[in-house]
Design a protein around this motif. Structure first.
Motif, PDB file in Angstrom:
ATOM      1  N   ASN A 198      47.837  41.609  41.025  1.00 36.03           N
ATOM      2  CA  ASN A 198      48.331  41.128  42.306  1.00 36.03           C
ATOM      3  C   ASN A 198      48.627  39.645  42.111  1.00 36.03           C
ATOM      4  O   ASN A 198      47.707  38.858  41.850  1.00 36.03           O
ATOM      5  CB  ASN A 198      47.282  41.335  43.399  1.00 36.03           C
ATOM      6  N   ALA A 199      49.879  39.254  42.221  1.00 34.32           N
ATOM      7  CA  ALA A 199      50.282  37.874  41.930  1.00 34.32           C
ATOM      8  C   ALA A 199      49.497  36.858  42.751  1.00 34.32           C
ATOM      9  O   ALA A 199      49.052  35.831  42.224  1.00 34.32           O
ATOM     10  CB  ALA A 199      51.783  37.699  42.156  1.00 34.32           C
ATOM     11  N   GLU A 200      49.273  37.130  44.036  1.00 38.75           N
ATOM     12  CA  GLU A 200      48.569  36.171  44.896  1.00 38.75           C
ATOM     13  C   GLU A 200      47.096  36.050  44.505  1.00 38.75           C
ATOM     14  O   GLU A 200      46.558  34.944  44.412  1.00 38.75           O
ATOM     15  CB  GLU A 200      48.708  36.568  46.370  1.00 38.75           C
ATOM     16  N   THR A 201      46.439  37.176  44.281  1.00 36.73           N
ATOM     17  CA  THR A 201      45.037  37.155  43.879  1.00 36.73           C
ATOM     18  C   THR A 201      44.860  36.405  42.567  1.00 36.73           C
ATOM     19  O   THR A 201      43.941  35.599  42.403  1.00 36.73           O
ATOM     20  CB  THR A 201      44.495  38.597  43.739  1.00 36.73           C
ATOM     21  N   TRP A 202      45.765  36.658  41.638  1.00 38.72           N
ATOM     22  CA  TRP A 202      45.679  35.986  40.338  1.00 38.72           C
ATOM     23  C   TRP A 202      45.982  34.489  40.479  1.00 38.72           C
ATOM     24  O   TRP A 202      45.358  33.666  39.821  1.00 38.72           O
ATOM     25  CB  TRP A 202      46.624  36.656  39.350  1.00 38.72           C
ATOM     26  N   ARG A 203      46.939  34.159  41.315  1.00 41.21           N
ATOM     27  CA  ARG A 203      47.273  32.744  41.546  1.00 41.21           C
ATOM     28  C   ARG A 203      46.050  32.013  42.113  1.00 41.21           C
ATOM     29  O   ARG A 203      45.730  30.904  41.693  1.00 41.21           O
ATOM     30  CB  ARG A 203      48.469  32.627  42.495  1.00 41.21           C
ATOM     31  N   GLU A 204      45.346  32.649  43.047  1.00 37.38           N
ATOM     32  CA  GLU A 204      44.126  32.062  43.613  1.00 37.38           C
ATOM     33  C   GLU A 204      43.054  31.866  42.542  1.00 37.38           C
ATOM     34  O   GLU A 204      42.215  30.982  42.660  1.00 37.38           O
ATOM     35  CB  GLU A 204      43.587  32.945  44.737  1.00 37.38           C
ATOM     36  N   ALA A 205      43.079  32.688  41.487  1.00 34.83           N
ATOM     37  CA  ALA A 205      42.124  32.556  40.381  1.00 34.83           C
ATOM     38  C   ALA A 205      42.632  31.579  39.316  1.00 34.83           C
ATOM     39  O   ALA A 205      42.007  31.423  38.263  1.00 34.83           O
ATOM     40  CB  ALA A 205      41.861  33.927  39.760  1.00 34.83           C
ATOM     41  N   GLY A 206      43.783  30.938  39.576  1.00 36.58           N
ATOM     42  CA  GLY A 206      44.334  29.967  38.641  1.00 36.58           C
ATOM     43  C   GLY A 206      45.194  30.560  37.549  1.00 36.58           C
ATOM     44  O   GLY A 206      45.460  29.908  36.540  1.00 36.58           O
ATOM     45  N   LEU A 207      45.637  31.783  37.727  1.00 41.26           N
ATOM     46  CA  LEU A 207      46.432  32.485  36.718  1.00 41.26           C
ATOM     47  C   LEU A 207      47.805  32.813  37.284  1.00 41.26           C
ATOM     48  O   LEU A 207      47.971  33.809  37.985  1.00 41.26           O
ATOM     49  CB  LEU A 207      45.724  33.773  36.286  1.00 41.26           C
ATOM     50  N   GLU A 208      48.781  31.962  37.006  1.00 40.59           N
ATOM     51  CA  GLU A 208      50.147  32.190  37.497  1.00 40.59           C
ATOM     52  C   GLU A 208      51.003  32.713  36.360  1.00 40.59           C
ATOM     53  O   GLU A 208      51.267  31.999  35.401  1.00 40.59           O
ATOM     54  CB  GLU A 208      50.737  30.908  38.073  1.00 40.59           C
ATOM     55  N   LEU A 209      51.427  33.940  36.488  1.00 39.86           N
ATOM     56  CA  LEU A 209      52.225  34.599  35.451  1.00 39.86           C
ATOM     57  C   LEU A 209      53.360  35.362  36.104  1.00 39.86           C
ATOM     58  O   LEU A 209      53.222  35.884  37.207  1.00 39.86           O
ATOM     59  CB  LEU A 209      51.359  35.578  34.658  1.00 39.86           C
ATOM     60  N   GLN A 210      54.454  35.464  35.380  1.00 37.47           N
ATOM     61  CA  GLN A 210      55.562  36.282  35.848  1.00 37.47           C
ATOM     62  C   GLN A 210      55.843  37.332  34.788  1.00 37.47           C
ATOM     63  O   GLN A 210      56.443  37.048  33.754  1.00 37.47           O
ATOM     64  CB  GLN A 210      56.810  35.435  36.101  1.00 37.47           C
ATOM     65  N   PHE A 211      55.383  38.541  35.046  1.00 37.81           N
ATOM     66  CA  PHE A 211      55.581  39.626  34.092  1.00 37.81           C
ATOM     67  C   PHE A 211      56.973  40.211  34.249  1.00 37.81           C
ATOM     68  O   PHE A 211      57.490  40.329  35.360  1.00 37.81           O
ATOM     69  CB  PHE A 211      54.518  40.703  34.292  1.00 37.81           C
ATOM     70  N   VAL A 212      57.578  40.585  33.115  1.00 38.22           N
ATOM     71  CA  VAL A 212      58.944  41.100  33.126  1.00 38.22           C
ATOM     72  C   VAL A 212      59.053  42.500  32.522  1.00 38.22           C
ATOM     73  O   VAL A 212      60.113  43.120  32.609  1.00 38.22           O
ATOM     74  CB  VAL A 212      59.908  40.150  32.385  1.00 38.22           C
ATOM     75  N   GLN A 213      57.984  42.983  31.900  1.00 37.99           N
ATOM     76  CA  GLN A 213      58.068  44.273  31.216  1.00 37.99           C
ATOM     77  C   GLN A 213      56.679  44.888  31.130  1.00 37.99           C
ATOM     78  O   GLN A 213      55.701  44.192  30.914  1.00 37.99           O
ATOM     79  CB  GLN A 213      58.623  44.041  29.802  1.00 37.99           C
ATOM     80  N   ASP A 214      56.591  46.209  31.318  1.00 36.27           N
ATOM     81  CA  ASP A 214      55.352  46.959  31.122  1.00 36.27           C
ATOM     82  C   ASP A 214      55.522  47.855  29.905  1.00 36.27           C
ATOM     83  O   ASP A 214      56.576  48.485  29.737  1.00 36.27           O
ATOM     84  CB  ASP A 214      55.058  47.858  32.322  1.00 36.27           C
ATOM     85  N   ASN A 215      54.478  47.934  29.073  1.00 39.73           N
ATOM     86  CA  ASN A 215      54.488  48.785  27.881  1.00 39.73           C
ATOM     87  C   ASN A 215      53.290  49.720  27.934  1.00 39.73           C
ATOM     88  O   ASN A 215      52.255  49.385  28.511  1.00 39.73           O
ATOM     89  CB  ASN A 215      54.426  47.932  26.612  1.00 39.73           C
ATOM     90  N   HIS A 216      53.431  50.881  27.296  1.00 45.46           N
ATOM     91  CA  HIS A 216      52.391  51.903  27.312  1.00 45.46           C
ATOM     92  C   HIS A 216      52.383  52.561  25.945  1.00 45.46           C
ATOM     93  O   HIS A 216      53.421  53.018  25.474  1.00 45.46           O
ATOM     94  CB  HIS A 216      52.741  52.924  28.403  1.00 45.46           C
ATOM     95  N   SER A 217      51.223  52.586  25.280  1.00 42.58           N
ATOM     96  CA  SER A 217      51.140  53.248  23.977  1.00 42.58           C
ATOM     97  C   SER A 217      50.032  54.296  23.994  1.00 42.58           C
ATOM     98  O   SER A 217      49.036  54.155  24.703  1.00 42.58           O
ATOM     99  CB  SER A 217      50.887  52.235  22.851  1.00 42.58           C
ATOM    100  N   LEU A 218      50.240  55.328  23.202  1.00 47.01           N
ATOM    101  CA  LEU A 218      49.248  56.373  22.991  1.00 47.01           C
ATOM    102  C   LEU A 218      48.967  56.419  21.496  1.00 47.01           C
ATOM    103  O   LEU A 218      49.893  56.467  20.683  1.00 47.01           O
ATOM    104  CB  LEU A 218      49.767  57.736  23.458  1.00 47.01           C
ATOM    105  N   SER A 219      47.690  56.383  21.142  1.00 45.05           N
ATOM    106  CA  SER A 219      47.277  56.551  19.744  1.00 45.05           C
ATOM    107  C   SER A 219      46.451  57.818  19.680  1.00 45.05           C
ATOM    108  O   SER A 219      45.404  57.924  20.322  1.00 45.05           O
ATOM    109  CB  SER A 219      46.458  55.349  19.281  1.00 45.05           C
ATOM    110  N   ARG A 220      46.937  58.791  18.935  1.00 40.60           N
ATOM    111  CA  ARG A 220      46.300  60.112  18.894  1.00 40.60           C
ATOM    112  C   ARG A 220      44.934  60.108  18.209  1.00 40.60           C
ATOM    113  O   ARG A 220      44.051  60.856  18.594  1.00 40.60           O
ATOM    114  CB  ARG A 220      47.208  61.107  18.179  1.00 40.60           C
ATOM    115  N   ALA A 221      44.772  59.260  17.184  1.00 42.05           N
ATOM    116  CA  ALA A 221      43.547  59.308  16.388  1.00 42.05           C
ATOM    117  C   ALA A 221      42.681  58.069  16.578  1.00 42.05           C
ATOM    118  O   ALA A 221      43.174  56.999  16.930  1.00 42.05           O
ATOM    119  CB  ALA A 221      43.907  59.443  14.906  1.00 42.05           C
TER     120      ALA A 221
END
Length: 183
Positions: free
Chosen positions: A31-54
């Motif tokens: 949550n951008a606002e919650t994170w900003r209140e914690a001093g963490l301002e970030l603008q994410f542009v991409q989500d990634n997802h990986s699966l490792s079988r083993a």
């Protein structure tokens, strides 16, 4: 409420709240606002997802050089990983040092890896899923890696080398001293 813990080198472990009842749980993992209140301002542009079988799949140590350097918010939604960040900023007093944390679906923790760090993880369970947000899009021209077992870094991986599965790219990655990191 957001729990933030400094792991050292500017890498942070984050634990979002999880509300559970007999149906399961709900968690607001970003949550951008919650994170900003914690001093963490970030603008994410991409989500990634990986699966490792083993168990024993090692992915890393990866980074993107400027101007496509990425901050990463990494979490595990199934299974667990030994997650590592290495400072690759050439002028940094902590250059070549590493920190680690075990991320798991059970612990529901995340790690925030700053730009200027190589990142990797080793799966500790089969069928482990990792999801991460990044602050810059993927750029093949800026995609880089350093050797996972560079003796100058000395990462203490929790599994023996014979138990690991790596990509050809990760097996051939240069040592940090030979890498052009761009930082």
């Amino acid at each position: 409420m957001l729990e933030v813990r400094d792991l050292g080198l500017g890498v942070r472990e984050i634990r979002p709240r999880r509300f559970a009842d007999e149906r399961g749980f709900f968690s607001e993992v970003w949550n951008a606002e919650t994170w900003r209140e914690a001093g963490l301002e970030l603008q994410f542009v991409q989500d990634n997802h990986s699966l490792s079988r083993a168990r024993g799949v090692l992915r890393g140590l990866h980074f993107q050089s400027p101007p496509f350097a990425q901050e990463k918010l990494v979490r595990v939604t199934r299974g667990s990983v030994f997650d590592v960040a290495v400072d690759i900023r050439s002028g940094s007093p902590t250059f070549g040092q590493w920190v680690s944390v075990v991320l798991s679906a059970e612990a529901w923790n995340q790690v925030l890896v700053p730009a200027g760090f190589a990142h990797g993880f080793l799966t500790l369970e089969p069928d482990t899923e990792v999801q991460y947000k990044v602050t810059a899009p993927y750029s093949a021209a800026h995609d880089r890696a350093i050797r996972w077992n560079d003796p100058a870094i000395g990462i203490e991986w929790p599994l023996e080398e014979a138990e690991l599965t790596l990509s050809a790219k990760d097996q051939a990655a240069p040592l940090l001293a030979q890498a052009d990191t761009g930082f």
